[in-house]
Design a protein around this motif. Sequence first.
Motif, PDB file in Angstrom:
ATOM      1  N   VAL A  21       0.946  -2.007   0.131  1.00 35.37           N
ATOM      2  CA  VAL A  21      -0.141  -0.001  -0.298  1.00 35.37           C
ATOM      3  C   VAL A  21       0.880   1.363  -0.470  1.00 35.37           C
ATOM      4  O   VAL A  21       1.676   1.370   0.689  1.00 35.37           O
ATOM      5  N   ARG A  22       0.581   1.896  -1.159  1.00 34.57           N
ATOM      6  CA  ARG A  22       1.801   3.000  -1.382  1.00 34.57           C
ATOM      7  C   ARG A  22       0.806   4.062  -1.428  1.00 34.57           C
ATOM      8  O   ARG A  22       0.184   4.513  -2.447  1.00 34.57           O
ATOM      9  N   ASP A  23       1.333   5.747  -0.783  1.00 34.61           N
ATOM     10  CA  ASP A  23       0.077   6.895  -1.305  1.00 34.61           C
ATOM     11  C   ASP A  23      -1.578   6.356  -0.818  1.00 34.61           C
ATOM     12  O   ASP A  23      -1.967   7.074  -1.869  1.00 34.61           O
ATOM     13  N   GLY A  24      -1.847   5.375  -0.431  1.00 41.05           N
ATOM     14  CA  GLY A  24      -3.264   5.236  -0.109  1.00 41.05           C
ATOM     15  C   GLY A  24      -3.993   4.335  -1.154  1.00 41.05           C
ATOM     16  O   GLY A  24      -4.553   4.536  -1.823  1.00 41.05           O
ATOM     17  N   HIS A  25      -3.152   3.415  -1.838  1.00 34.07           N
ATOM     18  CA  HIS A  25      -3.364   2.683  -3.201  1.00 34.07           C
ATOM     19  C   HIS A  25      -3.128   1.438  -3.269  1.00 34.07           C
ATOM     20  O   HIS A  25      -1.794   1.506  -2.487  1.00 34.07           O
ATOM     21  N   PRO A  26      -3.210   0.766  -3.127  1.00 32.65           N
ATOM     22  CA  PRO A  26      -2.856  -1.059  -4.036  1.00 32.65           C
ATOM     23  C   PRO A  26      -2.069  -0.861  -5.046  1.00 32.65           C
ATOM     24  O   PRO A  26      -1.707  -0.019  -5.709  1.00 32.65           O
ATOM     25  N   THR A  65      -0.558  -2.588  -7.627  1.00 33.88           N
ATOM     26  CA  THR A  65      -0.070  -3.821  -7.994  1.00 33.88           C
ATOM     27  C   THR A  65       0.927  -4.249  -8.502  1.00 33.88           C
ATOM     28  O   THR A  65       1.521  -5.603  -8.480  1.00 33.88           O
ATOM     29  N   ASP A  98     -14.096  -1.404  -4.208  1.00 35.33           N
ATOM     30  CA  ASP A  98     -14.070  -1.338  -5.689  1.00 35.33           C
ATOM     31  C   ASP A  98     -12.702  -2.253  -6.769  1.00 35.33           C
ATOM     32  O   ASP A  98     -11.449  -2.304  -5.807  1.00 35.33           O
ATOM     33  N   GLN A 126     -10.897  -4.284 -10.039  1.00 38.74           N
ATOM     34  CA  GLN A 126      -8.635  -4.701 -10.386  1.00 38.74           C
ATOM     35  C   GLN A 126      -8.436  -5.867  -9.269  1.00 38.74           C
ATOM     36  O   GLN A 126      -7.494  -6.271 -10.131  1.00 38.74           O
ATOM     37  N   TYR A 139      -5.989  -7.716  -1.878  1.00 35.36           N
ATOM     38  CA  TYR A 139      -6.644  -6.424  -2.902  1.00 35.36           C
ATOM     39  C   TYR A 139      -7.481  -5.937  -1.810  1.00 35.36           C
ATOM     40  O   TYR A 139      -8.107  -4.926  -2.086  1.00 35.36           O
ATOM     41  N   GLN A 166      -7.771  -2.408   0.285  1.00 34.22           N
ATOM     42  CA  GLN A 166      -8.648  -1.831  -0.462  1.00 34.22           C
ATOM     43  C   GLN A 166     -10.236  -1.376   1.317  1.00 34.22           C
ATOM     44  O   GLN A 166     -10.542   0.039   1.532  1.00 34.22           O
ATOM     45  N   ILE A 206      -7.368   1.159   3.905  1.00 34.13           N
ATOM     46  CA  ILE A 206      -7.285   2.803   3.078  1.00 34.13           C
ATOM     47  C   ILE A 206      -8.676   3.522   3.548  1.00 34.13           C
ATOM     48  O   ILE A 206      -8.662   4.545   3.757  1.00 34.13           O
TER      49      ILE A 206
END
Length: 200
Positions: free
Chosen positions: A32-37, A39, A143, A146, A159, A163, A166
């Motif tokens: 998890v980086r900068d509030g995003h997975p 991938t 979401d 993905q 994943y 989410q 976060i």
Amino acid sequence: MDFSTWPDLLVVDVEGNGTNPPDLDEIAALPVRDGHPGTSTAGAWLTKPNRPVTYHAARVHGLTNELLDGQPGWDEIKDAVHTHLGTAWVAAHHAHVDYRVLSAHLPHWRPTGVIDTLRLARATYPDLPRYNLDALIQHLTPDLSQAPAHRHRATYDTYATAQILIAMAHRYETWDQLVAAAVPPGLPGAPPPAQDPTLW
């Protein structure tokens, strides 16, 4: 929550062969980086267990003995898994389970800390009737378009857990507040117990 203050963190999940103690079938580790997975730098490994996958376990995650036949054994991938995990913080849903299994298979591995999204969910949403991963997916509707594979595969569950983590993190102002709510006592990264000022 300022995600730039977060240390290196990997959301992890393992799938086992259904025996007790379990042999591993699949491991996934998603940054998890900068509030995003993250991938693009996720790690995922299938491994052929020493003992056959039980019928019940195969029904849950779909990893059959036939599918895993020909995959590398644990001894062939353990160094790569250990290197990928490093000393980063890890997060998992019902983290005691994943931490215990990974520690048994990687006896020299020790993360800086362990975030339990189950514990965090109970602190964040105290009135929910259930806190399993499916219940949190239904409550938070992340979401997952993905997400790779399917539910109960390690790649999908990391994943989904990322989410959910976060989403819950936005309810906390600082990393330290999140840690105080999310790290189980006795696991790496747990805040020290409060000292009673009246004792000396």
